[in-house]
Design an enzyme around this catalytic site. Structure first.
Site, PDB file in Angstrom:
ATOM      1  N   CYS A 118     -14.532  11.388  90.632  1.00 51.28           N
ATOM      2  CA  CYS A 118     -14.353  10.300  91.186  1.00 51.28           C
ATOM      3  C   CYS A 118     -13.202   9.488  91.693  1.00 51.28           C
ATOM      4  O   CYS A 118     -12.925   8.929  92.237  1.00 51.28           O
ATOM      5  CB  CYS A 118     -15.468   9.077  90.336  1.00 51.28           C
ATOM      6  SG  CYS A 118     -14.888   8.919  88.683  1.00 51.28           S
ATOM      7  N   HIS A 137     -14.774   5.149  85.426  1.00 50.28           N
ATOM      8  CA  HIS A 137     -15.466   5.451  86.672  1.00 50.28           C
ATOM      9  C   HIS A 137     -14.489   4.729  87.920  1.00 50.28           C
ATOM     10  O   HIS A 137     -14.187   3.349  87.683  1.00 50.28           O
ATOM     11  CB  HIS A 137     -16.898   4.948  86.470  1.00 50.28           C
ATOM     12  CG  HIS A 137     -17.561   5.502  88.199  1.00 50.28           C
ATOM     13  ND1 HIS A 137     -17.398   6.782  88.308  1.00 50.28           N
ATOM     14  CD2 HIS A 137     -18.197   4.801  89.139  1.00 50.28           C
ATOM     15  CE1 HIS A 137     -18.384   7.076  89.710  1.00 50.28           C
ATOM     16  NE2 HIS A 137     -18.762   5.693  89.781  1.00 50.28           N
TER      17      HIS A 137
END
Length: 915
Positions: free
Chosen positions: A265, A840
């Site tokens: 990510c 994230h």
């Protein structure tokens, strides 16, 4: 030179040239013209010239004819006939192995045309024209050019033969293939060549020659054309399509997700930000990068990173994908930057830094970097020094990355000793700005009281970041009422003391993840006749476990529970007293044997005063390693450093019953709780110590199961302060930039060498912004790393979506008539949710075509409104200068923020799934 087949025009022209006898000069004149050093055979070879092959027998016949001097002689040679030089009269391919002087002679272009005009060329035969090339510094006529078989990727069965000189560029091969297969100018193509092993290799650099590319006659060259969706036919289609999605999907260009390949990510976030920089994306979409690929830059990556990124951009902006799989790009990045190999989580800003540098070097217009000496200001005007620095930078670095992202700041260093001032101007690609840091720190600790009835208490304390252990005790004293002098602080790890801290030690050595216990111990007593000194004993708990052998005679010991620090009066220190003191301290979760549990065994053993457990009197006679856990060394506790007075009704006042069953035995151990230590010397006056003692309480499994309450032992209570949250006031982005330009003193690890003092100095340093780029990247330094601590700052930074004004920060004399040169609008944000160990990354980005903001979460993309963009997760900000935005596209009719296209919104960080 490129020839696909025999030139029909040349054949026709040759056919039309009949010998015009009236215009033919005399034989001697012919001989001189053909053999002269100016236009005949004797002239030197010059690279690029055309020379022609003439069959040897015909030429010898012509020589014999002109030497005879009779124009009506029977030795007249007739039309030039090169039939013996060809394999056939269809393709007119030269025979192999022809030798100059035996099979043919070479004539320069002028001499050839003379002969053709005098004698003509045999009907249907093409002229055999060849170029003079320079191979290995030698001029020679290239009799046998390279014959390549050109095919399209979509039709590999119908090759077309084309001839090329060794000095022709690969680009000519590509252009010839495009012309042959009627490819439109808008379509993008590339070449592959089939090697001897049967595999295909890319012809990446089209600027090299056929010779340098090692192309040989008969090799198959494949031209492929990029698909409309941005992919190449030769590549696997790295796209994800749902079952209901058809091949003709057409969406908004740029609104395309990137599949998470496993903790990637961070890469997806950086790519989405960069993909939404308008001028950079247009540069790739319009193929301007093809002319600037730098394959020979030793600092670059042979153009591979630029090509891989271009492929991603073309796919994402084709409008034919909802999501793409960046597998090829990930592989390229790992190949050139080993830190990104594998599938570990990384920092999006670090990937962004690598990518910008890689793209710059792969697209650097400077093919050969010259040496540039950096010069100090030496009292010269800033304008002059800055201009010189920027020109020097451009002499070595000139690319679309420099055009778009590079700016210039002024660096001022001042020597603290001699006052020497050094001024330099340095380029930057992004600004890493610090966040205002709180000088307070929140620490969680467990307080263990001397009162055995009280459970351990969890406290959340606010202490100075650069404080000492004593500050931690003072903060806890406000909550507990216990004097700081009656506290000892320890780091507990794996059921043992990893470290016992001294009061003057720094708090920076304690990490947030450490389990810190603060124990109440007896305080200092006044000096007097009745004063006594206490010793603080570290106590471990161990359970005896039978080993797996044949006779079960070997026992192992395993640590369990929480260790204790217990104050014991030195004048009452004996094994018997110590046993009862510990039994009292454990009384909350250890049940004393009742009268029914009294031992009716051997009277002699029970009444023996030696039945109190002592070192060495442990069942099995061995103290084994308690288990696989490992901990570092513990600092010693100075027994005489505290003089406690225990006024509680302690074990010395308990009625002593010799027949009471003993629940556990005692054993001296080392700081790891693993081996014996002979530190006790018991005599008639008690026990003395040779060094800091550690005591282990050893339990038999049955006794532990019967009398030790594990649930109660692990129990604790939370103090009211645990609900306390240190409020962090939001900061403005301008404050971070001000902090970036604040004077600072260099650290000891990074001193500056003063040319005046001739030694390294901890100089003061100040950075000022001199020139800003078209697209400004601002990296918020949320991650703080020191020798002892790591933390993420989740401070809310308030940043404007529009009209970020840098005029107050740029010190270069400004153009007041163009204020837009200092105002920026936000175009993208890289977000980080979570903490240091996990997290994230996502992206907010404004589409360059629609002006609509979208939220990119790996393969998922959803529209958002502008009021959703600002959050504590903002990590890297992309701003575009307003004059650039106006140059790239016309101003929208309305300045109102775009309405949301849906109700999707970025998840709250508290509920964010992390990798």
């Amino acid at each position: 030179m490129a020839a696909v087949a025999a030139d029909p025009a040349a054949v026709d022209a040759a056919e039309d040239r009949e010998p015009q006898r009236k215009a033919v000069p005399g034989l001697e004149s012919q001989r001189r013209q053909i053999k002269s050093s100016e236009s005949g055979r004797e002239r030197p070879l010059r690279a690029g010239e055309s020379w022609f092959l003439v069959e040897q027998h015909w030429y010898q016949q012509w020589e014999l004819y002109v030497q005879g001097g009779d124009q009506d002689s029977s030795t007249f040679p007739g039309c030039i006939n090169n039939a013996k030089l060809f394999e056939d009269q269809v393709n007119w391919r030269l025979k192999k192995g022809l030798v100059e002087g035996e099979d043919y002679v070479l004539l320069p272009e002028a001499a050839w045309h003379y002969l053709v005009s005098w004698y003509g060329l045999e009907h249907g035969q093409p002229p055999i024209e060849r170029k003079v090339v320079e191979l290995l510094s030698i001029q020679e006529v290239e009799v046998y050019p390279v014959e390549l078989l050109l095919v399209q990727h979509s039709d590999m069965d119908t090759p077309c033969t084309a001839q090329f000189s060794h000095t022709d560029s690969v680009d000519l091969v590509l252009r010839t293939a495009r012309e042959q297969f009627l490819v439109s100018p808008q379509e993008e193509t590339r070449l592959w060549v089939k090697n001897a092993e049967g595999s295909f290799e890319r012809l990446c650099n089209t600027r090299v020659t056929v010779l340098d590319a090692a192309l040989k006659t008969g090799q198959l060259v494949v031209m492929e054309t990029r698909n409309k969706d941005g992919t190449w036919p030769s590549a696997q289609p790295h796209t994800t399509k749902s079952a209901s999605e058809d091949e003709n999907f057409q969406g908004q260009p740029g609104i395309c997700g990137l599949t998470n390949l496993g903790n990637t990510c961070f890469m997806n976030s950086a790519l989405q930000c960069l993909s939404n920089v308008p001028q950079l994306t247009e540069y790739f979409l319009k193929n301007r990068y093809l002319e600037e690929l730098n394959f020979c830059n030793p600092l670059g990556m042979k153009g591979e990173i630029a090509e891989a990124y271009a492929d991603l951009v073309k796919q994402a902006w084709s409008g034919h994908h909802r999501s793409i799989v960046p597998h090829v790009f990930k592989t390229k990045v790992g190949h050139f930057a080993s830190q990104f190999l594998g599938y570990q989580q990384h920092d999006s800003q670090e990937l962004l830094s690598f990518l910008l540098d890689g793209l710059h070097e792969d697209l650097n217009r400077v093919k050969k970097k010259e040496y540039v000496e950096l010069c100090d200001a030496a009292g010269r005007p800033d304008q002059e020094v800055a201009q010189e620095a920027w020109q020097n930078h451009k002499r070595r670095n000139d690319s679309v990355i420099v055009d778009t992202f590079h700016g210039l700041f002024k660096s001022t260093l001042v020597c603290p000793d001699c006052g020497n001032v050094s001024v330099t101007f340095d380029p930057f690609c992004y600004l890493s700005v610090p966040l205002p840091v709180s000088h307070k720190r929140v620490m969680e600790v467990f307080f263990v009281s001397m009162d055995p009835r009280r459970k351990p208490e969890q406290h959340r304390l606010v202490v100075p970041k650069k404080g000492k252990i004593s500050d931690l005790c003072v903060a806890l004293a406000k909550h507990t009422g216990v004097s700081p002098e009656r506290m000892m602080v320890a780091d507990v790890f794996s059921h043992r003391f990893y470290k016992i801290y001294q009061l003057e030690e720094s708090l920076s050595s304690i990490l947030d993840r450490d389990d810190i216990f603060i124990y109440e111990v007896s305080g200092r007593s006044a000096i007097g006749e009745n004063s006594r000194e206490d010793v603080v004993l570290p106590i471990y708990l161990r359970e005896r476990t039978p080993a797996r052998d044949y006779n079960n005679s070997y026992y192992g010991l395993m640590l369990f529970g929480h260790p204790l620090l217990v104050s014991v009066p030195r004048d009452r220190l004996s094994w018997d007293a110590l046993y009862h003191i510990l039994l009292y301290r454990l009384s909350r979760y250890v049940t004393r044997p009742s009268s029914d549990d009294e031992d009716d065994g051997d009277e002699k053993d029970l009444e023996d005063k030696d039945n109190i457990p002592k070192p060495g009197h442990v069942a099995g006679g061995s103290s084994q390693d308690p288990g696989p856990e490992q901990a570092g060394p513990s600092s010693g506790v100075a027994g005489g450093s505290r003089a406690p007075v225990d006024n509680s009704a302690g074990p010395s006042h308990w009625p002593q019953r010799a027949r009471r069953k003993h629940l556990f035995t005692l054993q001296t151990v080392n700081s790891n709780g693993t081996s014996d230590r002979s530190t006790f010397n018991e005599d008639t006056h008690g026990v003395s110590f040779s060094s800091q003692p550690y005591i282990a309480i050893d339990w038999e499994p049955e006794m532990k199961k019967r009398y030790y309450d594990e649930v109660e032992a692990e129990g604790y209570v939370k103090h009211d302060c645990v609900g306390y949250v240190l409020k962090k006031a939001p900061v403005r982005l301008q404050e971070c930039i001000e902090l970036f330009t604040t004077v600072e003193t260099l650290e000891k690890e990074n001193p500056w060498y003063c040319p005046s003092c001739k030694q390294h100095q901890l100089a003061t340093k100040k950075l000022d912004l001199w020139m800003l780029p078209e697209t400004l990247i601002i990296h918020l330094k949320r991650f703080s790393y020191t020798k002892f601590s790591r933390e993420k700052l989740d401070t809310l930074v308030e940043f404007p979506i529009r009209d970020l004004d840098f005029s107050e920060f740029v010190i270069k004399p400004q153009n007041e008539s163009a204020p837009e040169l200092y105002k920026y609008d936000l175009i993208a944000v890289s977000n980080h949710y979570g903490g240091l160990r996990d997290g994230h990354y996502t992206t907010f980005a404004c589409n360059k075509d629609s002006g609509q903001w979208h939220y990119f979460d790996d393969s998922s993309v959803s529209p958002v409104t502008e009021n959703q963009i600002e959050s504590k997760a903002a990590y890297v900000l992309f701003y575009q200068r307003q004059d650039v935005a106006r140059r790239l596209q016309p101003q929208p009719a309305s300045s109102d923020p775009p309405a949301s296209l849906g109700s999707s919104s970025p998840p709250n960080s508290e509920f964010m799934d992390v990798n």
